[in-house]
Enzyme design. Sequence first.
Site, PDB file in Angstrom:
ATOM      1  N   SER A  89       0.852  -1.183   0.000  1.00 56.93           N
ATOM      2  CA  SER A  89       0.000   0.000   0.000  1.00 56.93           C
ATOM      3  C   SER A  89       0.887   1.231   0.000  1.00 56.93           C
ATOM      4  O   SER A  89       1.833   1.303   0.778  1.00 56.93           O
ATOM      5  CB  SER A  89      -0.825   0.004   1.278  1.00 56.93           C
ATOM      6  OG  SER A  89      -2.170   0.137   0.985  1.00 56.93           O
ATOM      7  N   HIS A 103      -1.673   7.228  -5.124  1.00 55.72           N
ATOM      8  CA  HIS A 103      -2.020   6.124  -4.230  1.00 55.72           C
ATOM      9  C   HIS A 103      -1.997   4.828  -5.025  1.00 55.72           C
ATOM     10  O   HIS A 103      -2.473   4.782  -6.157  1.00 55.72           O
ATOM     11  CB  HIS A 103      -3.426   6.367  -3.653  1.00 55.72           C
ATOM     12  CG  HIS A 103      -4.056   5.146  -3.070  1.00 55.72           C
ATOM     13  ND1 HIS A 103      -5.230   4.615  -3.550  1.00 55.72           N
ATOM     14  CD2 HIS A 103      -3.672   4.339  -2.040  1.00 55.72           C
ATOM     15  CE1 HIS A 103      -5.549   3.538  -2.835  1.00 55.72           C
ATOM     16  NE2 HIS A 103      -4.628   3.344  -1.927  1.00 55.72           N
ATOM     17  N   ARG A 107      -3.262  -6.263  -3.395  1.00 54.43           N
ATOM     18  CA  ARG A 107      -3.484  -7.132  -2.232  1.00 54.43           C
ATOM     19  C   ARG A 107      -4.070  -8.486  -2.625  1.00 54.43           C
ATOM     20  O   ARG A 107      -4.711  -8.616  -3.674  1.00 54.43           O
ATOM     21  CB  ARG A 107      -4.408  -6.435  -1.232  1.00 54.43           C
ATOM     22  CG  ARG A 107      -5.766  -6.090  -1.782  1.00 54.43           C
ATOM     23  CD  ARG A 107      -6.575  -5.241  -0.803  1.00 54.43           C
ATOM     24  NE  ARG A 107      -7.880  -4.892  -1.396  1.00 54.43           N
ATOM     25  CZ  ARG A 107      -8.080  -3.864  -2.185  1.00 54.43           C
ATOM     26  NH1 ARG A 107      -7.089  -3.051  -2.493  1.00 54.43           N
ATOM     27  NH2 ARG A 107      -9.279  -3.620  -2.703  1.00 54.43           N
ATOM     28  N   HIS A 168     -19.741  14.152  -0.154  1.00 55.98           N
ATOM     29  CA  HIS A 168     -20.268  15.381   0.443  1.00 55.98           C
ATOM     30  C   HIS A 168     -19.790  16.635  -0.290  1.00 55.98           C
ATOM     31  O   HIS A 168     -20.342  17.710  -0.100  1.00 55.98           O
ATOM     32  CB  HIS A 168     -19.946  15.449   1.943  1.00 55.98           C
ATOM     33  CG  HIS A 168     -18.483  15.459   2.264  1.00 55.98           C
ATOM     34  ND1 HIS A 168     -17.724  14.320   2.365  1.00 55.98           N
ATOM     35  CD2 HIS A 168     -17.629  16.476   2.507  1.00 55.98           C
ATOM     36  CE1 HIS A 168     -16.474  14.632   2.660  1.00 55.98           C
ATOM     37  NE2 HIS A 168     -16.385  15.939   2.747  1.00 55.98           N
TER      38      HIS A 168
END
Lengths: 299, 299
Positions: A89, A103, A107, A168
């Site tokens: 990660s 990013h 996995r 949001h």
Amino acid sequence: MLNKEHIAEQFRLLQDDICAQLETADGGGTFKEDIWQRPEGGGGRSRVLEGNTIEKGGVMFSAVHGPLPEVTAKAMNLPPTTFFATGVSIVLHPHSPMAPIIHMNVRYFETGNGRWWFGGGIDLTPHYVVPEDARFFHEQLKSTCDRFHADFYPKFRETADDYFFIRHRHETRGVGGIFFDYLDDQSGLDQEQIFAFTYAVGKTFAPTYARLLENARGRTWGEPQKHWQMLRRGRYVEFNLVWDRGTKFGLETNGRVESILMSMPPMASWEYNRSPEPGSAEAETLGWLRKGVDWILEK
Amino acid sequence: MLNKEHIAEQFRLLQDDICAQLETADGGGTFKEDIWQRPEGGGGRSRVLEGNTIEKGGVMFSAVHGPLPEVTAKAMNLPPTTFFATGVSIVLHPHSPMAPIIHMNVRYFETGNGRWWFGGGIDLTPHYVVPEDARFFHEQLKSTCDRFHADFYPKFRETADDYFFIRHRHETRGVGGIFFDYLDDQSGLDQEQIFAFTYAVGKTFAPTYARLLENARGRTWGEPQKHWQMLRRGRYVEFNLVWDRGTKFGLETNGRVESILMSMPPMASWEYNRSPEPGSAEAETLGWLRKGVDWILEK
């Protein structure tokens, strides 16, 4: 069927490879290593960088096992069982506001009762959107995906758009990328092929980001751009703490906090009701932060 | 039964009173006002301050109404109905790392089918815990509570300890305070008395914080303290975005983002795996961030 220790070992080597490439790209910084054990089983090797080009970066490897947390078992309709999970990660926050945050995650997960899958992806969060960079980034991802399955890039790009969305704020976290989860042999590929695909995504990461840092090197910036970077990092914090399923799950199930929150920026800002001047570079960036942009076709 | 417009009007006056006192305490800053409407009904009056002593502060009044959000109705076991909610919400981030962050909220809620309650509280988050300040703060709260009910202070202090807890860090957000919710006539007080209590909590806020700012004025600090303040503000962000029910509810139900996130600090930092030197002032502060400290008895 692949051996899980083999997968973990390959991921550990991927971490080594990525760290070496990032040190070169950074031009002076070196990773600090931190080995940790998980009380319930397994552990990890955290590598963090405070470099010349990368202000704060984490490249984390882990391979953990133990009883499957009850909440996960329930969510997956599984009886009580054990699990094994391994992965790499990464989140990198550059000094320059003209370079993007990136990013990456790859996995592998398997349960004691024989289920297994791969997951992962790479996504890009520019403080200032540069369409040529976004196109280059997506081209690299598409090229990797296309080697394995013609459906992967369009499908996983859409999943990334949906996932990396700050609900949001009604804006995407950045210019997207690819994201996949629960990838198993129902995909049409066998386990070995899916591992090869996941690993190829991991291998795509370092040279792609090195090139993006290189592109940003010539771009000048001052206080206003730095300030904007801090605000965009604030949005990154909002996404990770409010919406990111991995972060929420980790914090709620007593995961290793320092590994989970290595994604946090070194510094971030919030201002009440700030909106950029119409026509400014900042306003232009906000205009790009929406779902469904096809960066490869975008002129 | 009290008229809901009367309660809203009193809360609006409370906002005026608090803003006036905070401008005096700040010594130079003035609030900027922002009136907003809610599409579904009602609106608010936001006041924000970037002052000399208070780096970023928000004092928000709102009175909103409309259909009760489905998720709330479900959580409360209510059939579809309407609601009315009014309150004042405050978060203040001071410039000085030697002065505390403070949060205050008072609110009234009623549903179309006749349920009503008050909620609120005040809690304090010092970057450096000063036991004398914490004792003074809790004494003010206890003195206000004791005027209404002998059980209120011990009960609401415990609720605050439980609520303002950063679970993934195993530490409290600060030195606590009081917190109450769903306070109705089952408390032994009638509606008028509960409103008077809630209002008294609101009135306790400004003089108490003014005194704490005054106490901090003589305390010197430098870069290391400022850096620590940024890290503590990072924890404040973590609590609000990960655990605060009001924030989560607001963001998930499409509330007014700028009002909800006025609690965010002007600037915050994260460092990987940082822990303070044993015996340092920072380590001492961490030692205080636990539940169950009785600040009034604390020597």
